[in-house]
Design an enzyme around this catalytic site. Structure first.
Site, PDB file in Angstrom:
ATOM      1  N   ASN A 206       0.640  -1.548  -0.040  1.00 54.84           N
ATOM      2  CA  ASN A 206      -0.099  -0.041   0.447  1.00 54.84           C
ATOM      3  C   ASN A 206       0.703   0.945  -0.253  1.00 54.84           C
ATOM      4  OD1 ASN A 206       0.767   0.329   2.582  1.00 54.84           O
ATOM      5  ND2 ASN A 206      -0.759  -0.576   3.546  1.00 54.84           N
ATOM      6  N   ALA A 207       0.089   2.369  -0.330  1.00 51.69           N
ATOM      7  CA  ALA A 207       1.272   3.944  -0.414  1.00 51.69           C
ATOM      8  C   ALA A 207       2.074   4.037   1.168  1.00 51.69           C
ATOM      9  CB  ALA A 207       0.515   5.033  -0.370  1.00 51.69           C
ATOM     10  N   GLU A 209       3.320   1.568   3.068  1.00 50.79           N
ATOM     11  CA  GLU A 209       4.242   0.430   3.004  1.00 50.79           C
ATOM     12  C   GLU A 209       6.033   0.768   2.046  1.00 50.79           C
ATOM     13  OE1 GLU A 209       1.907  -3.610   4.725  1.00 50.79           O
ATOM     14  OE2 GLU A 209       1.735  -2.548   2.298  1.00 50.79           O
ATOM     15  N   ASP A 276      -7.213  -8.689   1.093  1.00 51.58           N
ATOM     16  CA  ASP A 276      -7.127 -10.248   1.147  1.00 51.58           C
ATOM     17  C   ASP A 276      -8.147 -10.128  -0.219  1.00 51.58           C
ATOM     18  OD1 ASP A 276      -5.146 -10.728   2.866  1.00 51.58           O
ATOM     19  OD2 ASP A 276      -7.433 -11.041   4.449  1.00 51.58           O
TER      20      ASP A 276
END
Length: 492
Positions: A206-207, A209, A276
Site C-alpha cells: 500500500n502507499a 508501505e 485479501d
C-alpha cells in the site's frame, strides 16, 4: 469495469486454479451490546450475544477465491491446538473450492485474532500469535507442501503477514514452483522491504508501505511515480502495484511509465480483509488469462464491495454485477444536467481544448436508429451534449398520449449511452436557449433536415461553428414503433 467485461471474466473463473501460501489465521468476532461503563474501570461492558469464526490472513484470500468461483490450493501453518483444529474444520467446509495443504507445528499456537464488536464498531482486538520464522523440518514440510500444491496453478500468491511462514526458503520454493508451472507469482506483504522476494511478477504494497520502504513521500501521483521508480531500482520484482485507498491504485512495470487507475468512492463499513479480497481477485483473474488492466479493475471492484461489508467478508459474482449496475446508474444520473451546469461543463471542456457538439430531440422510445445517429454525432466532436424535450414540450409537439416515457426515463437512458457526455432537458419548443448557452463547435441534426432548417444553425455558424447532418436509419422512428405496438395489441 463495464458489465460485459465483468460477465465475460466471471464466466471464465469456474475451474480456474490458483495456489496461496502464507500466514493462515483464525478470525474470531465476538458481538454484543454496550449499555454501560464498568464500575471497575472507565471501560465499556460488552454483553456478549454471539460469535463467529472464519479463516483469516492467507485463509481469507482462499475464501475470496472460492466465493468468486475459482479453486485454490491453500498452504499454511497451524498449531497443534484447538484453533488449529478449528482452522482445519473451516478449510474442510469450503471443499472442494479450497484444497487444504496445512502443515502442523505443535510447538507454536495457531494465529488467532479476536475482535470485540458492538453496533458495528470494533471495541478491541486481541491477538494470540507467535511470529518467529519456521525452521528445520517444519520449514521443509512447508516447502514440500508448496511444491505439491502449486502443480496446475495459473498463479501463486504469497500472503505474508510476517508471522513466520514466508521464509527465504519458502520464497525460493515459490519462485521455483512458479517457473515449473508457468505461473505468475504475486506478493502481498506487511514486510518493511520487498527486496527479499526476488524476481516475482508483482508486489502489492500500500502507499504507506511503499513510502516506508523507499523513504519517499507517496501522496500525489507525481510522488508515487518517483517512489515506484525507486522501488524498481531497489527490488528485483517485475512490477509494483500500489493500493492507495480512495485514490485507486498505481502500477509500475519495468521499462514502462507508471499508470494510475482511479476507483469509485464507496462508503467504508469495515476495511478488515479488503487487501485479501483484492489479492484473490487479482490473482484469480490473471490465472483466467485476463489482461493485467482487467485484473486490476476486477480487484478494485471486488475490494470496493468488500469494504462495505462487516468483518473479513467475501464477495460473490452477483454482488459484483449489482455493484457495476449501481455504478452505471449513478454515472448516468450524473450526466443529466441543468442549463447552468451544462455551461460550467462546457467551460471545463474548452479549457482542456476539447471540441463540443450539440444535438437534440424527444428520444421518446430509444431505438437503434437513435443509437447510430448519436454515435455518428459523437464521432464529430470530443464531447456531445444532447438536449431533450421536457414532457410538456413533447406533448405540445406530438400531441396527447406523448411522450410514452417520461423525461426522467428518457434522460437516464440517453445518459447511459457511451456516445453521450451530457443530457440537458429544455421546456421550450426548440433548444435555441441551450444552444446559445453552450455555444457548440458542432451542431448536429438528422439528414431529413436541410442546413437552413436546423434550429440554431445560423447562430452556430456566426461564432465559427459548423452544422453537420447525420445519417438516418431507414424504417426507424418512434412514431413507427408506436404504430407497430398498437397493431400488435389490436391483433392480440
Amino acid at each position: 469495469m463495464d458489465l460485459a467485461a465483468l460477465q465475460s471474466l466471471l464466466g471464465a473463473l469456474p475451474g480456474t486454479r490458483v495456489a496461496c501460501v502464507g500466514d493462515l489465521m483464525v478470525d474470531r468476532f465476538v458481538y454484543g451490546a454496550v449499555t454501560r461503563v464498568s464500575p471497575e474501570a472507565p471501560i465499556p461492558v460488552l454483553a456478549r450475544s454471539h460469535e463467529l469464526k472464519m479463516l483469516g490472513g492467507a485463509g481469507n484470500v482462499a475464501r475470496n477465491v472460492a466465493a468468486l468461483g475459482g479453486s485454490v490450493a491453500l498452504v499454511g501453518l497451524v498449531g497443534g491446538d484447538g484453533e488449529g483444529h478449528e482452522a482445519s474444520r473451516l478449510v474442510g467446509e469450503e471443499e472442494p473450492a479450497i484444497e487444504g495443504y496445512l502443515v502442523t507445528d505443535a510447538d507454536r499456537p495457531t494465529t488467532l485474532k479476536t475482535r470485540f464488536v458492538s453496533s458495528g464498531q470494533q471495541l478491541l482486538r486481541v491477538d494470540l500469535e507467535e511470529s518467529r520464522p519456521v525452521t528445520g523440518e517444519v520449514e521443509q514440510r512447508v516447502i514440500r507442501t508448496l511444491r505439491d500444491a502449486a502443480r496446475g496453478a495459473g498463479v501463486i500468491m504469497i500472503s505474508d503477514y510476517g508471522k513466520g511462514v514466508v521464509t527465504d526458503g519458502v520464497i525460493a520454493a515459490a519462485l521455483e514452483a512458479a517457473a515449473e508451472a508457468g505461473a505468475k507469482l504475486i506478493v502481498d506483504s506487511k514486510a518493511r522491504s520487498f527486496a527479499r522476494y526476488g524476481e516475482v511478477d508483482l508486489v502489492k504494497p500500500n502507499a504507506a508501505e511503499l513510502s516506508y520502504a523507499t523513504e519517499l513521500p507517496t501522496e500525489t501521483d507525481e510522488q508515487m511515480e518517483v517512489a515506484i521508480a525507486r522501488a524498481l531500482e531497489l527490488w528485483a520484482t517485475k512490477g509494483v502495484l500500489v493500493t492507495r485507498a480512495a485514490k485507486g491504485v498505481s502500477l509500475g512495470l519495468r521499462g514502462q511509465p507508471v499508470r494510475h487507475f482511479r476507483t469509485t468512492a464507496r462508503e467504508v463499513f469495515d476495511a478488515s480483509g479488503a487487501g485479501d479480497t483484492a489479492l484473490a481477485a487479482l490473482g484469480l483473474a490473471l490465472a483466467a488469462n485476463a489482461s493485467l488492466d482487467d485484473a486490476i479493475a476486477f480487484a478494485q471492484l471486488s475490494s470496493g464491495v468488500a469494504v462495505g461489508k462487516a468483518g473479513t467478508a467475501t464477495v460473490g459474482p452477483e454482488e459484483l454485477i449489482e455493484a457495476v449496475l449501481s455504478a452505471h446508474s449513478a454515472q448516468a444520473e450524473g450526466k443529466v444536467a441543468t442549463a447552468q451546469r451544462m455551461v460550467e461543463e462546457v467551460a471545463r471542456w474548452r479549457a482542456q481544448g476539447l471540441r463540443v457538439g450539440f444535438t437534440n430531440g424527444c428520444f421518446d422510445i430509444l431505438h437503434r436508429g437513435h443509437v447510430a445517429y448519436l454515435a455518428q454525432a459523437r464521432s464529430w466532436c470530443d464531447r456531445l451534449i444532447v438536449g431533450v424535450n421536457s414532457d410538456a414540450s413533447v406533448r405540445a409537439l406530438k400531441g396527447e398520449g406523448r411522450p410514452v416515457n417520461d423525461l426522467e426515463s428518457r434522460a437516464l437512458v440517453l445518459a447511459g449511452l457511451r456516445s453521450v457526455d451530457l443530457v440537458a432537458p429544455f421546456d421550450e419548443a426548440t433548444p435555441i436557449k441551450l444552444i446559445e448557452a453552450a455555444r457548440p463547435d458542432v451542431l448536429v441534426k438528422g439528414a431529413d433536415y436541410s442546413e437552413d432548417q436546423v434550429v440554431g444553425g445560423a447562430e452556430v455558424k456566426s461564432w465559427g461553428g459548423i452544422v453537420r447532418l447525420a445519417d438516418i436509419v431507414d424504417g426507424q422512428s418512434t412514431t413507427a414503433a408506436i404504430a407497430r405496438m398498437a397493431l400488435k395489441e389490436a391483433k392480440g
